[in-house]
Scaffold this motif. Structure first.
Motif, short mmCIF file in Angstrom:
data_model
loop_
_atom_site.label_atom_id
_atom_site.label_comp_id
_atom_site.label_asym_id
_atom_site.label_seq_id
_atom_site.Cartn_x
_atom_site.Cartn_y
_atom_site.Cartn_z
N ASN A 603 -35.27 -43.22 -16.55
CA ASN A 603 -36.47 -42.86 -16.30
C ASN A 603 -37.18 -42.11 -17.58
OD1 ASN A 603 -36.30 -43.80 -13.82
ND2 ASN A 603 -35.62 -41.69 -12.93
N GLY A 604 -37.06 -42.90 -18.55
CA GLY A 604 -37.59 -42.26 -19.76
C GLY A 604 -36.95 -40.98 -20.35
N THR A 605 -35.90 -40.27 -19.94
CA THR A 605 -34.94 -39.61 -20.24
C THR A 605 -33.71 -39.78 -20.86
OG1 THR A 605 -34.67 -38.51 -18.17
CG2 THR A 605 -36.16 -37.37 -19.43
N ARG A 606 -33.23 -39.24 -21.84
CA ARG A 606 -31.83 -39.26 -22.38
C ARG A 606 -30.76 -38.87 -21.59
NH1 ARG A 606 -29.37 -40.28 -28.14
NH2 ARG A 606 -27.52 -39.06 -27.97
N VAL A 607 -29.66 -39.45 -20.86
CA VAL A 607 -28.63 -38.89 -20.47
C VAL A 607 -27.53 -39.07 -21.32
CG1 VAL A 607 -27.38 -39.23 -18.16
CG2 VAL A 607 -29.62 -39.89 -18.14
N GLU A 608 -26.77 -37.88 -21.53
CA GLU A 608 -25.72 -38.02 -22.52
C GLU A 608 -24.55 -38.89 -21.90
OE1 GLU A 608 -25.78 -37.29 -25.55
OE2 GLU A 608 -27.82 -36.62 -25.49
N PHE A 609 -23.63 -39.14 -22.89
CA PHE A 609 -22.46 -40.16 -22.44
C PHE A 609 -21.69 -39.51 -21.45
CE2 PHE A 609 -19.72 -38.27 -25.36
CZ PHE A 609 -18.29 -38.53 -24.97
N GLU A 610 -21.43 -38.21 -21.53
CA GLU A 610 -20.45 -37.54 -20.67
C GLU A 610 -20.97 -37.69 -19.25
OE1 GLU A 610 -21.23 -35.98 -23.43
OE2 GLU A 610 -19.81 -35.20 -24.40
N ASP A 611 -22.35 -37.43 -19.03
CA ASP A 611 -22.88 -37.50 -17.57
C ASP A 611 -22.86 -38.87 -17.18
OD1 ASP A 611 -23.37 -34.77 -17.45
OD2 ASP A 611 -25.18 -34.94 -18.66
N VAL A 612 -22.95 -40.06 -17.90
CA VAL A 612 -23.09 -41.30 -17.63
C VAL A 612 -21.42 -41.53 -17.32
CG1 VAL A 612 -22.85 -43.69 -18.56
CG2 VAL A 612 -24.48 -42.11 -19.36
N VAL A 613 -20.24 -41.13 -17.88
CA VAL A 613 -19.16 -41.51 -17.44
C VAL A 613 -18.60 -40.73 -16.15
CG1 VAL A 613 -16.77 -41.13 -18.17
CG2 VAL A 613 -18.45 -41.76 -20.05
N LYS A 614 -19.20 -39.61 -15.93
CA LYS A 614 -18.89 -38.77 -14.84
C LYS A 614 -19.58 -39.56 -13.63
CE LYS A 614 -18.00 -34.20 -16.40
NZ LYS A 614 -18.67 -32.79 -16.90
N GLN A 615 -20.85 -39.89 -13.78
CA GLN A 615 -21.34 -40.67 -12.59
C GLN A 615 -20.66 -41.94 -12.34
OE1 GLN A 615 -23.78 -39.02 -10.88
NE2 GLN A 615 -23.44 -40.76 -9.52
N LEU A 616 -20.45 -42.70 -13.33
CA LEU A 616 -19.52 -43.98 -13.20
C LEU A 616 -18.40 -43.77 -12.52
CD1 LEU A 616 -19.74 -45.67 -16.72
CD2 LEU A 616 -20.21 -46.89 -14.55
N GLU A 617 -17.63 -42.69 -13.16
CA GLU A 617 -16.43 -42.25 -12.26
C GLU A 617 -16.44 -42.14 -10.79
OE1 GLU A 617 -14.39 -39.30 -14.56
OE2 GLU A 617 -13.71 -40.80 -15.94
N LYS A 618 -17.79 -41.30 -10.49
CA LYS A 618 -17.96 -41.05 -9.19
C LYS A 618 -18.35 -42.42 -8.33
CE LYS A 618 -20.53 -37.35 -7.13
NZ LYS A 618 -21.52 -36.34 -7.42
N ASP A 619 -19.00 -43.30 -8.89
CA ASP A 619 -19.67 -44.53 -8.16
C ASP A 619 -18.54 -45.53 -8.09
OD1 ASP A 619 -21.95 -43.31 -7.32
OD2 ASP A 619 -22.92 -44.38 -9.37
N THR A 620 -17.44 -45.51 -8.93
CA THR A 620 -16.43 -46.68 -8.73
C THR A 620 -15.06 -46.50 -8.49
OG1 THR A 620 -15.84 -46.38 -11.17
CG2 THR A 620 -17.74 -47.80 -10.77
N ILE A 621 -14.35 -47.48 -8.35
CA ILE A 621 -12.66 -47.25 -8.47
C ILE A 621 -12.33 -47.10 -9.78
CG2 ILE A 621 -10.54 -48.06 -7.74
CD1 ILE A 621 -12.31 -48.92 -5.14
N SER A 622 -12.58 -48.28 -10.56
CA SER A 622 -12.46 -48.45 -11.89
C SER A 622 -13.61 -49.48 -12.39
CB SER A 622 -10.94 -48.79 -12.04
OG SER A 622 -10.97 -50.28 -11.60
N TYR A 623 -13.64 -49.51 -13.95
CA TYR A 623 -14.52 -50.17 -14.33
C TYR A 623 -13.91 -50.56 -15.92
CZ TYR A 623 -15.87 -45.71 -16.63
OH TYR A 623 -15.85 -44.42 -17.10
N GLY A 624 -14.39 -51.45 -16.56
CA GLY A 624 -13.88 -51.78 -17.85
C GLY A 624 -14.53 -53.12 -18.50
N ILE A 625 -14.47 -53.24 -19.64
CA ILE A 625 -14.92 -54.43 -20.08
C ILE A 625 -13.91 -55.02 -21.07
CG2 ILE A 625 -15.94 -53.09 -22.05
CD1 ILE A 625 -18.14 -55.18 -22.51
N VAL A 626 -13.28 -56.36 -20.83
CA VAL A 626 -12.20 -56.95 -21.62
C VAL A 626 -12.50 -58.33 -22.05
CG1 VAL A 626 -10.59 -55.74 -20.10
CG2 VAL A 626 -11.59 -57.96 -19.42
N ASN A 627 -11.78 -58.80 -23.09
CA ASN A 627 -11.76 -60.11 -23.43
C ASN A 627 -11.81 -60.78 -22.22
OD1 ASN A 627 -10.17 -62.49 -24.56
ND2 ASN A 627 -11.80 -62.14 -25.92
N GLY A 628 -12.46 -62.16 -22.26
CA GLY A 628 -12.39 -62.96 -21.32
C GLY A 628 -11.23 -63.96 -21.15
#
Ligand code: ZN
Length: 1056
Positions: A603-628
């Motif tokens: 929404n137009g404001t910068r969210v720092e990466f720590e808050d991004v990761v914390k929220q991601l951890e809250k919303d998921t069991i796990s996540y990742g990006i790997v080679n296909g």
């Protein structure tokens, strides 16, 4: 054995169902012998067996590990080497084993109960009543060959390990943690100097002491038939009753009734040098004693506090030491579950001159954390997340059960009370109630205020030189002492041993066991549905499709749904990299690294990466990006999420945010580059990986993602990128933006949703949150998936003119090789079934190559690549005293079989066919795997939905002539100069001999340093800056595409 109409003499200790997974656990005990049986019943095609014995020894002789190898050499009723594995192969089974410091475990994995039941008693007899002959000890453990060199399967294995940084550091740490007389102190794998003098008597004695029924747990995870199981075990006990001590024989429970380790009275800080050419980075190991693993609450608390401290980029240790201060490339942790557990921290990729400083920083940071209030909301997140992950793990992974059951057998209460802790997850409720003071008290007690052992691992060129010199002197002296005559005697003794070991198995012996039917293999059914552009692949006639069709529709994004009764949603987005400009391709690993680790615009404001990761951890069991690659498409990125089904739409929001609102931040990119650079020296120490990387450089085009992401590219490109980030960050940022624009396009997305489809509230239209993103054009046609054969270089399309290259590496004690020739390039190739049977035949455990190569001490393992549509075919030698000899021995063997000179062994052919059935079951062992397999088959490979089942039928009909033909046409050329190329990485001492040997085979040879294969993709360093040791050249560069280590045996501690 006649069936006995007796009730099996097993007592049921308990049986209970888990609260959080559809699994029942049952514990039995034999009333006659005390043998334990623990079964976790769960659905699926695979039955996994673990025969575990606590094994305690107070020396470095290696008796536990060598025994583990010798078990497979024959037993009382089956005095043939290889019988067990031949039988297992035919019964859709595989065997393996490992030796840990506190136990030895033998594994039997089978598709279907019938095969498992057939092998179980034969296998158990090998474990409990092995032959342990002197001849076997000579070839498997250690011998001096006719040239005066040390050899033997276990010896070579330990030779490859003993001088590695992790082994040296771990062993030194354990010597400081434990005094003499405590089993955890010793190297159960065997130190080289001890293995050289270890006798078969010592091994037999160790077997007698430890391998008793009352020290054996038969652990089974899968769809087991309990009545049949107990009947088989009862008969088995009857058959060995005269060979094993009875229940009344004196026996001390290992580790439990032994001397317990005293607490540390002081802190130790020591430096361990390890042999290494590149002296730039080292690593650190820090160990603390922790609470007893039997105390479930305390044990779980360790895991949570460690996650809080160094579980991810936002946890305090990682955040400060890796992300902010850039002192290490990672700080990992693990925990040895024991009565006095050990908690390990491991900062890696640490600049050598900063090792001592970084160790202090870690300790001071731990004290700092304990001195201030903790972030209790994050702590509670860690608890909830771990609970979710455990539930997820329990659904999808049999090891969740086997690990818990083995640990419980080793250290838990024999009345079943500690195993019962697994029934619920109530420990998380208890921990959820812990206060800040509780947690800090716990942290102070076990970690921040506790004595510890710290080891600084320092790379050293001189240690490498010294090691080489000592070894050469020792061998020269020995050869002189033995003299011609002595050597000849040894050679003769070895030949006799080999001959005795290789006594052929009469066919009628094997014929006693029919190949089991496949009826008892219960495959997991996953049914497919499609929406949007995926419908062009065909619209399945399934109830899932009806559900999808009935749901509100959205933009035509390519989505395939796989319907399985899971509690979770597994999501994969496959995004191709073809449109990324070649010069930017080396950035892809950094792009992936930062994808979940960067600030975003919300929404137009910068969210720092720590808050991004914390929220991601809250919303998921796990996540990742790997080679296909693991989805069959090595030229793509696979973004993956695992979430609870309530978070389905949240996850789609996340995708949109990360793809389109991510802020490329020079600070974050620099942190990622620094980390990556710190890991390079370690990656470059790996002889197997480096041989594969160079092979890739020769046979694939530089445009390929799998080529651009190699360590040998990063080594120069990232160094220069780091400089450029300082001088001109805007250019670098624009490159990343360019990259994202090229990847995140509508025509480049293929989505796989694995879920209980009925239970998703808005399965299709929810994706409009992503598909409607600005810049996406839903009218565009999908880009095709890159075929693996499309990335071959000119040399890759017709291998042979390059010849061979020998790369001496100071870090190696042995040698590795990769030979490449032309392979199959399509699933439609009619030779495919015969090709798979031929490979399975040659590679069988105790099969032709095993005996020709490993059996003769020529390598720890050899194997072929399994790609079916890549157009290239590889033969790999793993950890060999002389790769050229291993290649020659393999060639000679294949040639004899291909020409018909050596007839095909009918039982081995049956084994190879059954192995393909086991492979299919493996690919579909869990719900998520079965779903993914459907996606690979239909979407990535464009094959019929029942292609795998058809393959099983076609494989059964393969003839001997077809096998020999495919060996001649496809397999033999990989050994032929002019039709194949060879890459060898080896100890410097081997260089000359290797050049001679490969020339003699007809290959053009060249010797190059590893740096010769560096590639910069046109990114030049600033003018005037001369970079050390880098010669540029203009070769083609590439990478193998698949992540797999499927070729050779690769796991250090796993062998069979
Ligand atoms: Zn081993």
């Amino acid at each position: 054995m006649p069936s006995q109409v007796k009730t099996p003499r097993f007592r049921k200790i308990q049986s209970f169902q888990l609260d959080y997974a559809p699994t029942t656990i049952t514990q039995y005990e034999s009333e006659r012998t005390g043998m334990r049986v623990i079964v976790a019943d769960r659905e699926g095609p695979k039955i996994n067996g673990y025969f575990a014995l606590p094994t305690e020894i107070l020396d470095d002789s290696g008796a536990p590990h060598t025994l583990e190898h010798l078990i497979f050499m024959g037993s009382k009723s089956y005095q043939y080497k290889g019988l067990l594995d031949k039988l297992a192969g035919r019964a859709y089974s595989g065997t393996n084993a490992w030796t840990a410091v506190d136990h030895t475990a033998y594994t039997l994995e089978t598709a279907g109960w019938d095969g498992f039941a057939q092998i179980l008693p034969v296998y158990l007899e090998h474990v409990m009543v092995p032959t342990l002959t002197d001849d076997a000890c000579i070839t498997e453990v250690h011998h001096i060959d006719g040239e005066g060199n040390d050899a033997g399967v276990v010896y070579s294995e330990m030779q490859g390990i003993q001088y590695g940084s992790s082994e040296l550091m771990d062993l030194r740490a354990r010597r400081l943690l434990y005094p003499e007389g405590v089993g955890f102190r010793y190297e159960t794998g065997g130190m080289l100097e001890s293995l050289r003098v270890l006798t078969n008597e010592r091994i037999r004695e160790f077997h007698k002491a430890m391998y008793r029924p009352q020290n054996l747990a038969v652990i089974i995870v899968g769809d087991a038939d309990h009545d049949d199981l107990l009947r088989i075990l009862d008969e088995f006990e009857e058959s060995i009753k005269d060979d094993v001590p009875g229940l009344d024989a004196k026996f001390k429970r290992p580790f439990i009734e032994s001397t317990q380790p005293p607490a540390l009275k002081q802190t130790y800080l020591e430096t361990v040098e390890f042999p290494e050419e590149d002296e730039s980075t080292g690593e650190i190991l820090v160990a603390f004693f922790g609470p007893s693993c039997v105390d479930n609450v305390q044990a779980t608390a360790i895991s949570i506090i460690m996650t809080y401290l160094c579980g991810s980029s936002v946890s305090v240790i990682e955040n400060v030491m890796v992300e902010k201060e850039e002192l290490a490339s990672s700080v990992s942790w693990w925990w040895d579950s024991r009565p006095n557990s050990v908690i390990w921290f491991q900062p890696t990729g640490v600049a050598t001159e900063k090792l001592a400083f970084v160790e202090q920083r870690l300790i001071s940071l731990l004290k700092e954390v304990a001195s201030k209030p903790l972030d209790m909301s994050y702590m509670k997140e860690c608890i909830q997340r771990e609970r979710r992950q455990n539930k997820f793990y329990a659904e999808g992974n049999e090891q969740y059960y086997s690990q818990n059951m083995i640990t419980d057998y080793l250290f838990g209460n024999r009345n079943g009370s500690t195993l019962q802790d697994i029934q619920s997850m109530s420990e998380y409720d208890i921990l959820d109630g812990w206060t800040d003071e509780n947690w800090r008290g716990f942290l102070r007690k076990w970690i921040s205020d506790a004595h510890h052992v710290s080891i600084l691992g320092k790379p050293s060129q001189s240690a490498a030189a010294k090691l080489k010199e000592t070894e050469e002197t020792r061998l020269a002296k020995r050869k002189e002492e033995l003299g011609k005559e002595g050597l000849a005697k040894l050679a003769e003794r070895l030949e006799t041993a080999k001959k005795n070991n290789e006594k052929p198995i009469p066919p009628e012996v094997l014929d006693q066991w029919p190949v089991p039917k496949t009826d008892s293999i219960h495959f997991i059914e996953s049914s497919t549905a499609r929406s949007g552009k995926a419908r062009s692949l065909g619209i399945p006639n399934t109830s899932a499709q009806k559900t999808i069709d009935a749901a509100p529709q959205g933009l035509p994004l390519f989505i395939q749904y796989e319907d399985v009764p899971t509690n979770f949603v597994h999501l994969t987005i496959l995004a191709g990299t073809k449109e990324v400009p070649t010069k930017l391709k080396p950035l892809l690993p950094l792009f992936a690294e930062n994808f979940f680790n960067s600030p975003v615009l919300h929404n137009g404001t910068r969210v720092e990466f720590e808050d991004v990761v914390k929220q991601l951890e809250k919303d998921t069991i796990s996540y990742g990006i790997v080679n296909g690659g693991r989805l069959g498409d090595g030229e793509s990125l696979a973004i993956q999420f695992q979430v609870e089904k309530e978070k389905y739409e949240t996850m789609i929001d996340w995708l949109r945010t990360l793809m389109f609102d991510l802020i490329f931040d020079p600070v974050r990119i620099k942190a990622a580059v620094t980390k990556a650079l710190a890991d390079i020296p370690e990656a470059k120490r790996d002889g197997r990986d480096m041989a594969l990387e160079v092979d890739t450089a020769i046979h694939f085009v530089p445009e390929a993602y799998s080529v651009a992401r190699r360590t040998l590219v990063k080594a120069v490109y990232f160094k220069r990128l780091k400089t450029l980030l300082e001088s001109d960050p805007d250019t670098v940022l624009s490159w990343f933006q360019d990259l994202a624009r090229n990847i995140f396009t509508f025509q480049n997305f293929r989505v796989l949703v694995t879920a209980d489809v009925e239970k998703l509230s808005n399965p299709v239209a929810a994706w409009d949150r992503l598909a409607s993103a600005h810049g996406l054009d839903p009218t565009k046609d999908l880009l095709p998936i890159t075929k693996p054969s499309a990335i071959l270089s000119a040399e890759g399309r017709a291998p042979g003119s390059f010849g061979s290259v020998i790369i001496p590496m100071a870090t190696l004690e042995s040698s590795f090789s990769v030979s490449t020739a032309t392979g199959l390039s399509s699933y439609a190739d009619p030779r495919l079934p015969a090709y798979l049977v031929a490979l399975g035949y040659l590679e069988a455990v105790e099969g032709p190559l095993w005996t020709a190569v490993r059996g003769n001490g020529l390598a720890y393992g050899v194997g072929f690549s399994r790609e079916v549509n890549g157009g290239a075919f590889q033969f790999r030698v793993f950890r060999s005293p002389d790769a050229s000899k291993a290649i020659e021995a393999a060639r000679a063997k294949v040639a004899r079989i291909a020409s018909g000179e050596e007839p095909l062994d009918r039982h081995l052919v049956e084994g190879a066919m059954s192995g393909i059935v086991l492979g299919v079951a493996d690919d579909q062992a869990t719900m998520a795997a079965a779903a993914q397999q459907n996606f690979i088959t239909g979407v990535v490979r464009g094959l019929e939905p029942d292609w795998n089942r058809q393959l099983i039928t076609r494989v059964r009909n393969v003839t001997g002539d077809e096998i020999r033909k495919v060996m001649t046409e496809v397999i033999l050329p990989v050994f032929e100069a002019g039709k194949s190329n060879v890459v060898v990485t080896c100890a410097p001492i081997m260089e000359e001999g290797m050049v001679k040997a490969l020339s003699a085979m007809g290959y053009k040879t060249q010797v190059q340093p590893l740096s010769h294969f560096h590639e910069d993709y046109g990114l030049k360093g600033p003018e005037g800056e001369e970079e050390e040791e880098e010669e540029e050249d203009e070769g083609d560069y590439s990478d193998e595409g698949s992540e797999g280590s499927e070729g050779s045996s690769s796991d250090e501690s796993m062998d069979g």
